[in-house]
Structure formats: structure tokens, C-alpha cells
Design a protein around this motif. Structure first.
Motif, PDB file in Angstrom:
ATOM      1  N   VAL A  46     -15.849 -26.044  -5.376  1.00 41.78           N
ATOM      2  CA  VAL A  46     -16.039 -24.682  -4.624  1.00 41.78           C
ATOM      3  C   VAL A  46     -14.549 -25.290  -3.309  1.00 41.78           C
ATOM      4  CG1 VAL A  46     -16.444 -23.694  -2.420  1.00 41.78           C
ATOM      5  CG2 VAL A  46     -17.873 -24.343  -4.497  1.00 41.78           C
ATOM      6  N   PRO A  47     -13.549 -25.080  -3.343  1.00 43.84           N
ATOM      7  CA  PRO A  47     -12.179 -25.179  -2.845  1.00 43.84           C
ATOM      8  C   PRO A  47     -12.572 -25.012  -1.414  1.00 43.84           C
ATOM      9  CG  PRO A  47     -11.930 -22.502  -3.839  1.00 43.84           C
ATOM     10  CD  PRO A  47     -12.590 -22.854  -3.957  1.00 43.84           C
ATOM     11  N   GLY A  48     -11.717 -25.923  -0.715  1.00 48.01           N
ATOM     12  CA  GLY A  48     -11.906 -26.731   0.886  1.00 48.01           C
ATOM     13  C   GLY A  48     -13.238 -27.218   1.105  1.00 48.01           C
ATOM     14  N   ILE A  49     -13.876 -27.439   0.294  1.00 51.97           N
ATOM     15  CA  ILE A  49     -15.399 -27.767   1.050  1.00 51.97           C
ATOM     16  C   ILE A  49     -15.519 -29.317   0.680  1.00 51.97           C
ATOM     17  CG2 ILE A  49     -17.864 -27.643   0.333  1.00 51.97           C
ATOM     18  CD1 ILE A  49     -16.460 -25.590   1.747  1.00 51.97           C
ATOM     19  N   TRP A  50     -15.916 -30.177   0.900  1.00 51.04           N
ATOM     20  CA  TRP A  50     -16.119 -31.454   1.053  1.00 51.04           C
ATOM     21  C   TRP A  50     -17.802 -32.195   1.151  1.00 51.04           C
ATOM     22  CZ3 TRP A  50     -10.598 -34.085  -0.093  1.00 51.04           C
ATOM     23  CH2 TRP A  50      -9.689 -33.175  -0.045  1.00 51.04           C
ATOM     24  N   GLN A  51     -18.118 -33.334   0.326  1.00 50.44           N
ATOM     25  CA  GLN A  51     -18.666 -34.167   0.760  1.00 50.44           C
ATOM     26  C   GLN A  51     -18.647 -35.334   0.736  1.00 50.44           C
ATOM     27  OE1 GLN A  51     -20.907 -33.190  -2.591  1.00 50.44           O
ATOM     28  NE2 GLN A  51     -19.847 -34.787  -3.635  1.00 50.44           N
ATOM     29  N   ARG A  52     -19.610 -36.434   0.984  1.00 49.59           N
ATOM     30  CA  ARG A  52     -19.216 -37.712   1.611  1.00 49.59           C
ATOM     31  C   ARG A  52     -18.927 -38.535  -0.003  1.00 49.59           C
ATOM     32  NH1 ARG A  52     -23.399 -41.224   4.579  1.00 49.59           N
ATOM     33  NH2 ARG A  52     -21.858 -42.682   4.141  1.00 49.59           N
ATOM     34  N   LYS A  53     -18.272 -38.959  -0.254  1.00 48.52           N
ATOM     35  CA  LYS A  53     -17.620 -39.934  -1.641  1.00 48.52           C
ATOM     36  C   LYS A  53     -19.029 -41.162  -1.113  1.00 48.52           C
ATOM     37  CE  LYS A  53     -13.739 -41.646  -3.513  1.00 48.52           C
ATOM     38  NZ  LYS A  53     -12.526 -41.526  -3.360  1.00 48.52           N
ATOM     39  N   THR A  54     -19.797 -40.519  -1.585  1.00 48.65           N
ATOM     40  CA  THR A  54     -21.214 -42.055  -2.012  1.00 48.65           C
ATOM     41  C   THR A  54     -21.534 -41.389  -3.181  1.00 48.65           C
ATOM     42  OG1 THR A  54     -22.895 -42.943  -1.185  1.00 48.65           O
ATOM     43  CG2 THR A  54     -22.328 -40.768  -0.518  1.00 48.65           C
ATOM     44  N   GLY A  55     -22.617 -42.612  -4.178  1.00 44.70           N
ATOM     45  CA  GLY A  55     -22.865 -42.727  -5.600  1.00 44.70           C
ATOM     46  C   GLY A  55     -24.734 -41.989  -4.546  1.00 44.70           C
ATOM     47  N   ARG A  56     -25.052 -42.366  -3.345  1.00 47.25           N
ATOM     48  CA  ARG A  56     -26.474 -41.729  -3.134  1.00 47.25           C
ATOM     49  C   ARG A  56     -26.523 -40.417  -2.646  1.00 47.25           C
ATOM     50  NH1 ARG A  56     -27.164 -45.546   1.692  1.00 47.25           N
ATOM     51  NH2 ARG A  56     -25.039 -45.703   2.236  1.00 47.25           N
ATOM     52  N   ALA A  57     -27.574 -39.415  -3.456  1.00 42.31           N
ATOM     53  CA  ALA A  57     -26.958 -38.181  -3.814  1.00 42.31           C
ATOM     54  C   ALA A  57     -27.791 -37.931  -2.554  1.00 42.31           C
ATOM     55  CB  ALA A  57     -28.071 -37.578  -5.252  1.00 42.31           C
ATOM     56  N   SER A  58     -28.838 -38.255  -1.790  1.00 48.03           N
ATOM     57  CA  SER A  58     -29.409 -37.270  -0.613  1.00 48.03           C
ATOM     58  C   SER A  58     -28.196 -37.656   0.548  1.00 48.03           C
ATOM     59  CB  SER A  58     -30.423 -38.387  -0.096  1.00 48.03           C
ATOM     60  OG  SER A  58     -29.908 -40.065  -0.378  1.00 48.03           O
ATOM     61  N   LEU A  59     -27.616 -38.234   0.650  1.00 45.59           N
ATOM     62  CA  LEU A  59     -26.304 -37.885   1.426  1.00 45.59           C
ATOM     63  C   LEU A  59     -24.687 -37.351   1.054  1.00 45.59           C
ATOM     64  CD1 LEU A  59     -25.710 -41.964   2.466  1.00 45.59           C
ATOM     65  CD2 LEU A  59     -26.989 -40.037   3.652  1.00 45.59           C
ATOM     66  N   ALA A  60     -24.914 -37.031  -0.505  1.00 41.42           N
ATOM     67  CA  ALA A  60     -23.938 -36.263  -0.962  1.00 41.42           C
ATOM     68  C   ALA A  60     -24.287 -34.765  -0.947  1.00 41.42           C
ATOM     69  CB  ALA A  60     -23.579 -36.837  -2.135  1.00 41.42           C
ATOM     70  N   ARG A  61     -25.537 -34.234  -0.462  1.00 37.58           N
ATOM     71  CA  ARG A  61     -25.745 -32.924  -0.463  1.00 37.58           C
ATOM     72  C   ARG A  61     -25.265 -31.585   0.329  1.00 37.58           C
ATOM     73  NH1 ARG A  61     -31.286 -34.797  -1.087  1.00 37.58           N
ATOM     74  NH2 ARG A  61     -32.000 -34.654  -3.210  1.00 37.58           N
ATOM     75  N   ALA A  62     -24.865 -32.456   1.835  1.00 34.07           N
ATOM     76  CA  ALA A  62     -24.749 -31.949   3.382  1.00 34.07           C
ATOM     77  C   ALA A  62     -22.529 -31.713   2.296  1.00 34.07           C
ATOM     78  CB  ALA A  62     -24.214 -33.102   4.297  1.00 34.07           C
ATOM     79  N   ARG A  63     -22.513 -30.461   3.142  1.00 30.89           N
ATOM     80  CA  ARG A  63     -21.071 -30.273   2.525  1.00 30.89           C
ATOM     81  C   ARG A  63     -20.417 -29.804   4.292  1.00 30.89           C
ATOM     82  NH1 ARG A  63     -20.570 -26.563  -2.816  1.00 30.89           N
ATOM     83  NH2 ARG A  63     -21.648 -27.678  -4.315  1.00 30.89           N
ATOM     84  N   TYR A  64     -19.459 -30.001   3.715  1.00 38.40           N
ATOM     85  CA  TYR A  64     -18.367 -29.540   5.330  1.00 38.40           C
ATOM     86  C   TYR A  64     -17.005 -28.695   4.495  1.00 38.40           C
ATOM     87  CZ  TYR A  64     -21.633 -33.384   6.557  1.00 38.40           C
ATOM     88  OH  TYR A  64     -21.956 -34.313   6.772  1.00 38.40           O
ATOM     89  N   ARG A  65     -16.679 -28.518   5.611  1.00 36.50           N
ATOM     90  CA  ARG A  65     -14.749 -28.098   5.621  1.00 36.50           C
ATOM     91  C   ARG A  65     -13.984 -28.735   6.597  1.00 36.50           C
ATOM     92  NH1 ARG A  65     -17.560 -23.860   7.401  1.00 36.50           N
ATOM     93  NH2 ARG A  65     -16.221 -23.515   9.127  1.00 36.50           N
ATOM     94  N   LEU A  66     -12.811 -29.037   6.506  1.00 32.28           N
ATOM     95  CA  LEU A  66     -12.149 -29.865   7.032  1.00 32.28           C
ATOM     96  C   LEU A  66     -11.933 -28.484   8.383  1.00 32.28           C
ATOM     97  CD1 LEU A  66      -9.924 -31.685   4.514  1.00 32.28           C
ATOM     98  CD2 LEU A  66     -11.419 -32.632   6.013  1.00 32.28           C
ATOM     99  N   CYS A  67     -11.284 -28.971  10.310  1.00 28.06           N
ATOM    100  CA  CYS A  67     -11.295 -28.096  10.609  1.00 28.06           C
ATOM    101  C   CYS A  67      -9.844 -27.705  10.885  1.00 28.06           C
ATOM    102  CB  CYS A  67     -11.539 -29.141  11.910  1.00 28.06           C
ATOM    103  SG  CYS A  67     -10.459 -28.483  13.722  1.00 28.06           S
ATOM    104  N   HIS A  68      -9.753 -26.487  10.693  1.00 27.02           N
ATOM    105  CA  HIS A  68      -8.811 -25.762  11.062  1.00 27.02           C
ATOM    106  C   HIS A  68      -7.591 -26.244  11.458  1.00 27.02           C
ATOM    107  CE1 HIS A  68      -6.039 -21.992  10.875  1.00 27.02           C
ATOM    108  NE2 HIS A  68      -6.159 -22.132  12.051  1.00 27.02           N
ATOM    109  N   ASN A  69      -7.959 -27.144  12.192  1.00 28.78           N
ATOM    110  CA  ASN A  69      -6.559 -27.475  13.150  1.00 28.78           C
ATOM    111  C   ASN A  69      -6.260 -29.153  12.549  1.00 28.78           C
ATOM    112  OD1 ASN A  69      -6.368 -25.880  15.751  1.00 28.78           O
ATOM    113  ND2 ASN A  69      -7.893 -27.901  16.058  1.00 28.78           N
ATOM    114  N   HIS A  70      -6.710 -29.483  11.373  1.00 25.92           N
ATOM    115  CA  HIS A  70      -6.544 -29.924  10.272  1.00 25.92           C
ATOM    116  C   HIS A  70      -5.723 -29.916   9.812  1.00 25.92           C
ATOM    117  CE1 HIS A  70      -5.969 -33.700   7.537  1.00 25.92           C
ATOM    118  NE2 HIS A  70      -6.339 -32.900   7.425  1.00 25.92           N
TER     119      HIS A  70
END
Length: 382
Positions: A46-70
Motif C-alpha cells: 500500500v503506497p505511503g503506509i509504513w510499519q516498524r521494521k521488526t520481526g515481532r508481529a505484534s509490534l508490526a501491525r501498527a501502520r503509519y503515514r509520514l507527516c505531510h511536512n516530511h
């Protein structure tokens, strides 16, 4: 500010970083975790969607976008939860007016101010004073306007009814030093400005709305005295009072009880941030003395809820070290202050107000009512 570590390779990271120089991982500050983390695009592409770079699935489920000002200005490294419709992060959305970014140098000025504001946001969040996860699309904490002077229209830094205004000229080192000298200030920084103005905002929230006006007056004095007249008198007497150090953290704190509170508040935030930085480095200070050395080891991990006396015990040796390092480099003292018993009493009041249980902050019957603080800083002496 604490030092972070890349959760992909373990490299030390600084709050402002956007890429790990060791492993090349992209980085984003995740406000909901108060952590700078290695991130990667989600595996489903999915373009523009990021997650933590970790092997722990419980932490990787949270998804983010980068701030518009970035993406637009390379001016922010905070992330936004995927479900939040606001394109701006929790810090950038607090700013409702920007300077004209088409004007040369204004983009760099704005970047420096936002960076200082994000540092303030982190400290306020650590103290539980601002939400890192406001309702989707909404913001919490002060609102900011960053403005530049126009012909015949001078922008004055100040606070009124939850709005903090800052003249972007303060982001220019030469201009800021000029004003520091004109106003006889030993310390003047962007972060210091924002910490001070946040003090006025939280005076409204914690003192006026929190039912603590009577307790405030016992420590700082009667804030109902006319502010404009008090500030004019302050500059008329040369910006200081005899023996001001006995009861105040700075000469400007003598101008009015509101300014005394804001200067003390800013000073308390200095303490919290510097001690957290020292704790990140495992700082242990040995101050040579007559017969017996003074040994101080900053608590690691640092917790701002620490007993106030213990904070001060750690604070004094660390500031001696910081000033000594600066002098070794031919610089002025980074911490040009000496805390008296009177100033420490006020700092303790700030500490207690911040960490007092919420139930104890309810207004009491018969509590004196005071108007919110509307103040203007940086007015040149008449």
C-alpha cells in the motif's frame, strides 16, 4: 532528550534523524510510542503506509503515514497513525499559521522552530501534559502561529487564550543574540522561548482552571496586578531588581507573577530534559571537594516523577559539568543560572503541580477566580 537506538541494527540515534547511518533504515518518530523507530513499507505494498521494521508481529501491525511536512518540506520526522485523517502529525497540526515560505530563509527559520517545538512536545508528553494520541484529526496542547514582521507591523512573541505567537526572526542566530543583549538576558534560545510560552498556556490549564490560584499566590504573588504596568515598570528600572536571585530563577521573572511562573516552568523543563539526556549517556559526575569528592550518578532510566529533592541532587553536578565543558571550548556557560532557596521553592511548586493526582486538582469552594494569562514577550525597553 534521550538517545534512541535503531531497532534494526542497534545504532545510536538522535531525535532529529530520518535515516540510520549504520544500516540505512528509514526512521520515523512514533508519537504513540514516544520512540524513534526504524520503519519500512508495509508488505502488501500500500503506497505511503509504513510499519516498524521488526520481526515481532505484534509490534508490526501498527501502520503509519509520514507527516505531510516530511514529504512536502522535509521539515518533520514524526509519523501519523494510518487511521488518523489529519495529514499532519500531532506536533505539526498544533501550528495553524506559518510564515510565508516563499520568502528567502523563512523555510529554514520555520524548520528550526518546528524542531524546537517537537522537542517541547516530547517533554510535555513525557510529563503527561499533552496527548500523543488525540481523537482522529484533532490536536491537543497549545496552538501556534509563527509570523514575520511586516512594514509597520511588528510581531511580538507572546501567549493569549491558548495561542502562542512567535516571531520567526528568533530563528536567526544574529537577531536572537542582538535581542538577548538588548534585553540583558543571559540565556535566549528557540527552545527556551517555546518552553516559556508553554508555561503561560499551562498556567491557564493547571492553575486558573485547576483551582490552584490561591496556592499559586502563596508562592509567586498576586497575578491580578496590572500586567502592562508591571512590565513597563520592569523595563523602567533596567530589567532587574536588587537581590532578585534570592527568590527568582531569572531577572525577567521579577516582572510579574505570570512571568515568574513561566520562567520557573521553563526552567523545570530544562531540568527534566537535561537530566534525561545525562541518563541516556549513563552520566556519573565526580566533583572534587575538600577531603571528600561529591559523586553523582544520574538515574537511568530517568523518570520525571522522581522526588524533587533527588532531581536537584542530580541537577547541580550535571550543570557544573556542562558549564565546564563549554568553558573548555571557549564558549559561554550553557547554564548561566544559580538556584537559590527561593527559586527552588518555586520549582518544587511546578514539580508538584505537574505530578499532583488529577483528583486533587479540582477547584475548591470559594477558590479565587483569575483571568487567563495574555502576555507579550520581547518588548524592547522603552
Amino acid at each position: 532528550m534521550k538517545i534512541f537506538r535503531c531497532d534494526h541494527c542497534g545504532q545510536a540515534l538522535f531525535f532529529e534523524n530520518v535515516r540510520c547511518l549504520h544500516c540505512g533504515s528509514d526512521l520515523a518518530f512514533l508519537p504513540d510510542r514516544l520512540a524513534l523507530c526504524a520503519v519500512e513499507p508495509v508488505p502488501d505494498g500500500v503506497p505511503g503506509i509504513w510499519q516498524r521494521k521488526t520481526g515481532r508481529a505484534s509490534l508490526a501491525r501498527a501502520r503509519y503515514r509520514l507527516c505531510h511536512n516530511h514529504g512536502t518540506w522535509q521539515a518533520c520526522n514524526f509519523a501519523v497513525p494510518e487511521h488518523d485523517p489529519n495529514p499532519l502529525c500531532v506536533s505539526c497540526r498544533q501550528t495553524r499559521v506559518l510564515p510565508d515560505l516563499s520568502v528567502p530563509d523563512n523555510q529554514q527559520r520555520w524548520y528550526r522552530i518546528e524542531l524546537a517545538k517537537r522537542r517541547l512536545f516530547f517533554t510535555l508528553a513525557r510529563l503527561g501534559l499533552v496527548r500523543t494520541d488525540p481523537p482522529p484529526g484533532e490536536r491537543d496542547g497549545p496552538v501556534y502561529e509563527f509570523l514575520a514582521d511586516l512594514p509597520g507591523q511588528k510581531v511580538l512573541t507572546g501567549h493569549c487564550n491558548g495561542l502562542i505567537t512567535l516571531n520567526v526572526a528568533e530563528a536567526d542566530d544574529a537577531e536572537r543574540v542582538k535581542r538577548r543583549v538588548e534585553l540583558h538576558e543571559p540565556y535566549r534560545t528557540l527552545l527556551g522561548h517555546l518552553r516559556h510560552e508553554s508555561g503561560h498556556y499551562y498556567w491557564d490549564r493547571l492553575i486558573q482552571e485547576g483551582g490552584r490560584v490561591a496556592a499559586f499566590r502563596e508562592v509567586f504573588g498576586d497575578e491580578s496586578v496590572d500586567y502592562a504596568q508591571a512590565l513597563a515598570a520592569h523595563y523602567a528600572r533596567g530589567g532587574t531588581l536588587p537581590n532578585w536571585q534570592e527568590q527568582h530563577v531569572s531577572a525577567y521573572a521579577t516582572a510579574h507573577p505570570w512571568e515568574d511562573w513561566a520562567e520557573t516552568w521553563a526552567h523545570y523543563l530544562h531540568m527534566v530534559d537535561l537530566l534525561e539526556t545525562a541518563a541516556s549517556y549513563g552520566t556519573r559526575v565526580v566533583v572534587p571537594g575538600n577531603g571528600e569528592d561529591i559523586v553523582d550518578e544520574v538515574d537511568s532510566p530517568f523518570e520525571p516523577q522522581t522526588d524533587f529533592d533527588h532531581l536537584v541532587e542530580q541537577w547541580v553536578p550535571v550543570t557544573l559539568l556542562v558549564n565546564s565543558l563549554n568553558r573548555s571550548l571557549g564558549q559561554e556557560d550553557a547554564y548561566p543560572f544559580a538556584l537559590s532557596a527561593g527559586a527552588l521553592r518555586k520549582l518544587r511548586f511546578v514539580h508538584d503541580v505537574i505530578h499532583e493526582p488529577a483528583a486533587a486538582a479540582r477547584p475548591q469552594a470559594g477558590q479565587p477566580v483569575s483571568a487567563p494569562a495574555c502576555v507579550t514577550e520581547g518588548v524592547s525597553p522603552p
